[in-house]
Design an enzyme around this catalytic site. Structure first.
Site, PDB file in Angstrom:
ATOM      1  N   GLY A   1       0.740  -1.047  -0.052  1.00 29.71           N
ATOM      2  CA  GLY A   1       0.016   0.034   0.062  1.00 29.71           C
ATOM      3  C   GLY A   1       0.658   1.214  -0.011  1.00 29.71           C
ATOM      4  O   GLY A   1       0.593   2.136   0.778  1.00 29.71           O
ATOM      5  N   HIS A   2       2.009   1.137  -0.980  1.00 30.29           N
ATOM      6  CA  HIS A   2       2.888   2.218  -0.960  1.00 30.29           C
ATOM      7  C   HIS A   2       3.620   2.327  -2.252  1.00 30.29           C
ATOM      8  O   HIS A   2       3.909   1.184  -2.866  1.00 30.29           O
ATOM      9  CB  HIS A   2       3.658   2.422   0.329  1.00 30.29           C
ATOM     10  N   SER A   3       4.524   3.316  -2.233  1.00 31.29           N
ATOM     11  CA  SER A   3       5.600   3.523  -3.423  1.00 31.29           C
ATOM     12  C   SER A   3       6.745   3.907  -2.629  1.00 31.29           C
ATOM     13  O   SER A   3       6.580   4.517  -1.780  1.00 31.29           O
ATOM     14  CB  SER A   3       4.821   4.446  -4.577  1.00 31.29           C
TER      15      SER A   3
ATOM     16  N   ARG B   1       2.794  -0.438  -4.921  1.00 34.77           N
ATOM     17  CA  ARG B   1       2.260  -2.092  -4.817  1.00 34.77           C
ATOM     18  C   ARG B   1       1.514  -2.225  -3.625  1.00 34.77           C
ATOM     19  O   ARG B   1       1.507  -1.829  -2.452  1.00 34.77           O
ATOM     20  CB  ARG B   1       3.893  -2.615  -4.526  1.00 34.77           C
TER      21      ARG B   1
END
Length: 137
Positions: A51-53, A98
């Protein structure tokens, strides 16, 4: 600008032996110097991770045990990659959102990262991520 097409499966050297298999990541097997190694495990049923980049960090994800799905998004396109072989890893370049889900019971996700943990390297809000991609293009 990176896209989901820059993410790719890398084969990890596998040495087969009657006593069992051994896989090794060394030398230039991955396109970055490893600065951090961590792993995810005991993910509850229905749990999600990621839940991040990352702004700078690149990562290689490996399913050491079990399986899970990695949903990749570059702000324009999305694809899902299932990891379930300990001698393959998913190379995720920086600038790719992702999410990890559908963890099988007993699964273990190993992550080799190009950077040490720096909170400022993370984009944790998808809308901010999309806006940052639009500013770059």
């Amino acid at each position: 600008m990176t896209t989901i097409h820059d993410a790719k499966i890398l084969d990890i050297t596998k040495v087969h032996d009657t006593r069992g298999n051994l896989s090794v990541v060394e030398g230039n097997a991955i396109p970055f110097e490893m600065k951090r190694v961590y792993y995810l495990y005991d993910i509850p049923s229905g749990g999600r991770r990621g839940g991040h980049s990352h702004i700078n960090c690149q990562e290689l994800l490996v399913a050491l045990s079990g399986s899970f799905d990695v949903i990749l998004n570059d702000g324009s396109e999305q694809k899902t990659v299932t990891l379930n072989k300990p001698n393959q890893g998913l190379l995720i370049p920086n600038g790719i959102w992702r999410e990890l889900e559908n963890f099988s019971s007993g699964s273990v996700c190993l992550v080799l990262a190009s950077e040490v943990f720096i909170e400022e390297d993370y984009i944790r809000n998808f809308e901010e991520f999309r806006l940052s991609k639009n500013r770059i293009s």
